[in-house]
Design a protein around this motif. Structure first.
Motif, PDB file in Angstrom:
ATOM      1  N   ASN A  42       0.808  -1.225   0.000  1.00  0.00           N
ATOM      2  CA  ASN A  42       0.000   0.000   0.000  1.00  0.00           C
ATOM      3  C   ASN A  42       0.839   1.272   0.000  1.00  0.00           C
ATOM      4  OD1 ASN A  42      -2.353  -1.470   0.020  1.00  0.00           O
ATOM      5  ND2 ASN A  42      -2.593  -1.416   2.240  1.00  0.00           N
ATOM      6  N   THR A  43       2.126   1.153   0.341  1.00  0.00           N
ATOM      7  CA  THR A  43       2.979   2.345   0.423  1.00  0.00           C
ATOM      8  C   THR A  43       3.686   2.681  -0.884  1.00  0.00           C
ATOM      9  OG1 THR A  43       4.910   1.059   1.173  1.00  0.00           O
ATOM     10  CG2 THR A  43       3.405   1.922   2.877  1.00  0.00           C
ATOM     11  N   ASN A  47       2.373   2.909 -10.299  1.00  0.00           N
ATOM     12  CA  ASN A  47       3.064   3.410 -11.500  1.00  0.00           C
ATOM     13  C   ASN A  47       4.571   3.577 -11.279  1.00  0.00           C
ATOM     14  OD1 ASN A  47       2.947   5.529  -9.750  1.00  0.00           O
ATOM     15  ND2 ASN A  47       2.069   6.995 -11.177  1.00  0.00           N
ATOM     16  N   ASP A  48       5.061   3.286 -10.064  1.00  0.00           N
ATOM     17  CA  ASP A  48       6.493   3.375  -9.793  1.00  0.00           C
ATOM     18  C   ASP A  48       7.105   1.986 -10.016  1.00  0.00           C
ATOM     19  OD1 ASP A  48       9.052   3.700  -8.802  1.00  0.00           O
ATOM     20  OD2 ASP A  48       8.421   5.079  -7.205  1.00  0.00           O
ATOM     21  N   LYS A  49       7.470   1.694 -11.255  1.00  0.00           N
ATOM     22  CA  LYS A  49       7.911   0.355 -11.618  1.00  0.00           C
ATOM     23  C   LYS A  49       9.186  -0.062 -10.875  1.00  0.00           C
ATOM     24  CE  LYS A  49       5.820   0.410 -16.218  1.00  0.00           C
ATOM     25  NZ  LYS A  49       6.063   0.286 -17.665  1.00  0.00           N
ATOM     26  N   LYS A  50      10.094   0.877 -10.686  1.00  0.00           N
ATOM     27  CA  LYS A  50      11.358   0.548 -10.031  1.00  0.00           C
ATOM     28  C   LYS A  50      11.129   0.109  -8.587  1.00  0.00           C
ATOM     29  CE  LYS A  50      15.916   2.443  -8.929  1.00  0.00           C
ATOM     30  NZ  LYS A  50      16.804   3.638  -9.023  1.00  0.00           N
ATOM     31  N   ALA A 122      -1.648   8.196  -2.202  1.00  0.00           N
ATOM     32  CA  ALA A 122      -0.283   7.860  -2.624  1.00  0.00           C
ATOM     33  C   ALA A 122       0.254   8.883  -3.620  1.00  0.00           C
ATOM     34  CB  ALA A 122      -0.268   6.459  -3.243  1.00  0.00           C
ATOM     35  N   LEU A 123      -0.596   9.289  -4.568  1.00  0.00           N
ATOM     36  CA  LEU A 123      -0.180  10.295  -5.552  1.00  0.00           C
ATOM     37  C   LEU A 123       0.076  11.632  -4.890  1.00  0.00           C
ATOM     38  CD1 LEU A 123      -2.612   9.443  -8.506  1.00  0.00           C
ATOM     39  CD2 LEU A 123      -0.151   9.017  -8.398  1.00  0.00           C
ATOM     40  N   LYS A 125       1.012  12.094  -1.777  1.00  0.00           N
ATOM     41  CA  LYS A 125       2.265  11.976  -1.033  1.00  0.00           C
ATOM     42  C   LYS A 125       3.463  12.104  -1.962  1.00  0.00           C
ATOM     43  CE  LYS A 125       4.802   8.887   2.050  1.00  0.00           C
ATOM     44  NZ  LYS A 125       4.835   7.554   2.706  1.00  0.00           N
ATOM     45  N   GLU A 126       3.364  11.453  -3.135  1.00  0.00           N
ATOM     46  CA  GLU A 126       4.451  11.524  -4.115  1.00  0.00           C
ATOM     47  C   GLU A 126       4.631  12.959  -4.613  1.00  0.00           C
ATOM     48  OE1 GLU A 126       5.732   9.409  -8.361  1.00  0.00           O
ATOM     49  OE2 GLU A 126       3.837   8.897  -7.378  1.00  0.00           O
ATOM     50  N   ARG A 127       3.491  13.662  -4.845  1.00  0.00           N
ATOM     51  CA  ARG A 127       3.571  15.053  -5.303  1.00  0.00           C
ATOM     52  C   ARG A 127       4.233  15.940  -4.234  1.00  0.00           C
ATOM     53  NH1 ARG A 127       0.960  19.945  -5.247  1.00  0.00           N
ATOM     54  NH2 ARG A 127      -0.315  19.290  -3.480  1.00  0.00           N
ATOM     55  N   GLU A 128       3.861  15.734  -2.984  1.00  0.00           N
ATOM     56  CA  GLU A 128       4.444  16.527  -1.903  1.00  0.00           C
ATOM     57  C   GLU A 128       5.944  16.278  -1.780  1.00  0.00           C
ATOM     58  OE1 GLU A 128       2.191  15.499   1.523  1.00  0.00           O
ATOM     59  OE2 GLU A 128       0.450  16.742   0.964  1.00  0.00           O
ATOM     60  N   GLU A 129       6.351  15.028  -2.006  1.00  0.00           N
ATOM     61  CA  GLU A 129       7.780  14.713  -1.959  1.00  0.00           C
ATOM     62  C   GLU A 129       8.536  15.429  -3.077  1.00  0.00           C
ATOM     63  OE1 GLU A 129       7.900  10.487  -2.137  1.00  0.00           O
ATOM     64  OE2 GLU A 129       7.423  10.207   0.000  1.00  0.00           O
TER      65      GLU A 129
END
Length: 305
Positions: A42-43, A47-50, A122-123, A125-129
């Motif tokens: 869940n974390t 779309n983050d394949k790596k 999740a998106l 959180k990724e945007r904030e990062e």
């Protein structure tokens, strides 16, 4: 008085209890691992394949390690009974088979709405990062340095930057903002329409400065007409040619403050108080941007209020 065989039955009972306890504990460890794996999944955005590949490898290792640990525990338990009866040996084998075939409790079904919420979270959180990383980079980047230099230049004139939205209309919005300070109610739409009309009626003053970016040739009259239509009816960016037209329309000088060069002034032939814009080359990822200015004393006034 003890009955024959009573002493022999007691160790066998203890061995059976130990096996049952071990099986229960190992089942619980499998369920706990499944819950941990679900939390790990869940974390990581799909779309983050790596990172998904790294997660798959980590999960496989955790499952293999637990399986190996359980095998060793069962083996050690078997070794503690040197002379197992066929019944005891079969019990251990059955226990091992039962553990291997244990169906882990499936995670609770997640509704589509919950999946959407988790994906959105999740998106976000990724945007904030990404924003945080960009802000750190900007502390030493061109944008930060440009803002510092312009702030210093303006402070010597008791001015500061007044932020204007970056929407393609920034130059016209900055002019609109400056005109409000002079009690003038021109709108962005009016400024655009007047600019386009002025350039159409003064073709010779502007056409020689416009070239086709693909061929390098001067604009044809049809291309110039489209250019003017875009000024009036779209969010096409404005530049020095449009500023020149606006200075004549408003009969007012327009001063453009920039970082590494002296201010540019168009319409110097007019005697009115100039409108002041700030040109920023590194303010936004899309490129050039214009802001307005306001008196530096407004900071104190805003804080006091």
């Amino acid at each position: 008085m003890e009955r024959p065989g009573e002493e022999d039955d007691e160790p066998a009972a203890e061995e059976g209890d130990a096996l049952a306890l071990l099986i229960r504990r190992q089942r619980k460890e499998k369920r706990d691992l499944q819950a941990k794996i679900q939390g790990m999944k869940n974390t990581v955005p799909k779309n983050d394949k790596k990172r998904r590949k790294q997660l798959t490898d980590s999960i496989a290792k955790l499952e293999a390690d637990l399986e190996q640990n359980h095998e060793e525990e069962l083996k050690k338990l078997k070794e503690t009974v040197p002379e197992q009866s066929e019944e005891d040996s079969a019990a251990v084998s059955m226990a091992r088979l039962e553990l291997e075939n244990t169906q882990l409790v499936p995670p609770p079904r997640i509704s589509k709405a919950q999946k959407r919420r988790e994906k959105k979270a999740a998106l976000e959180k990724e945007r904030e990062e990404r924003i945080a990383e960009a802000e750190i980079e900007n502390l030493t980047g061109a944008r930060h340095l440009e803002s510092q230099k312009l702030a210093h230049i303006l402070s010597t004139r008791q001015l500061e930057i007044k932020q204007i939205p970056s929407d393609g209309h920034c130059m016209y919005r900055a002019i609109e903002d400056q005109l409000k300070e002079q009690q003038n109610s021109w709108t962005v739409a009016t400024l655009r329409a007047q600019t386009a009309e002025y350039m159409r009626t003064h073709v010779d003053d502007f056409l020689p400065f416009l070239t086709n970016p693909n061929t390098g040739d001067l604009y044809s009259h049809d291309e110039f007409e489209k250019y003017c239509c875009d000024i009036a009816n779209s969010a096409a960016w404005g530049g020095q040619l449009e500023l020149r037209a606006l200075s004549h329309i408003l009969q007012t000088p327009i001063e453009v403050v920039q970082m590494d060069s002296p201010p540019i002034i168009v319409g110097e032939e007019y005697s009115r108080k100039p409108l002041i814009l700030v040109y920023m080359k590194h303010a936004y990822g899309l490129g050039e941007h214009y802001n307005s200015v306001k008196p530096l004393s407004d900071i104190t006034t805003d804080n006091e209020s």
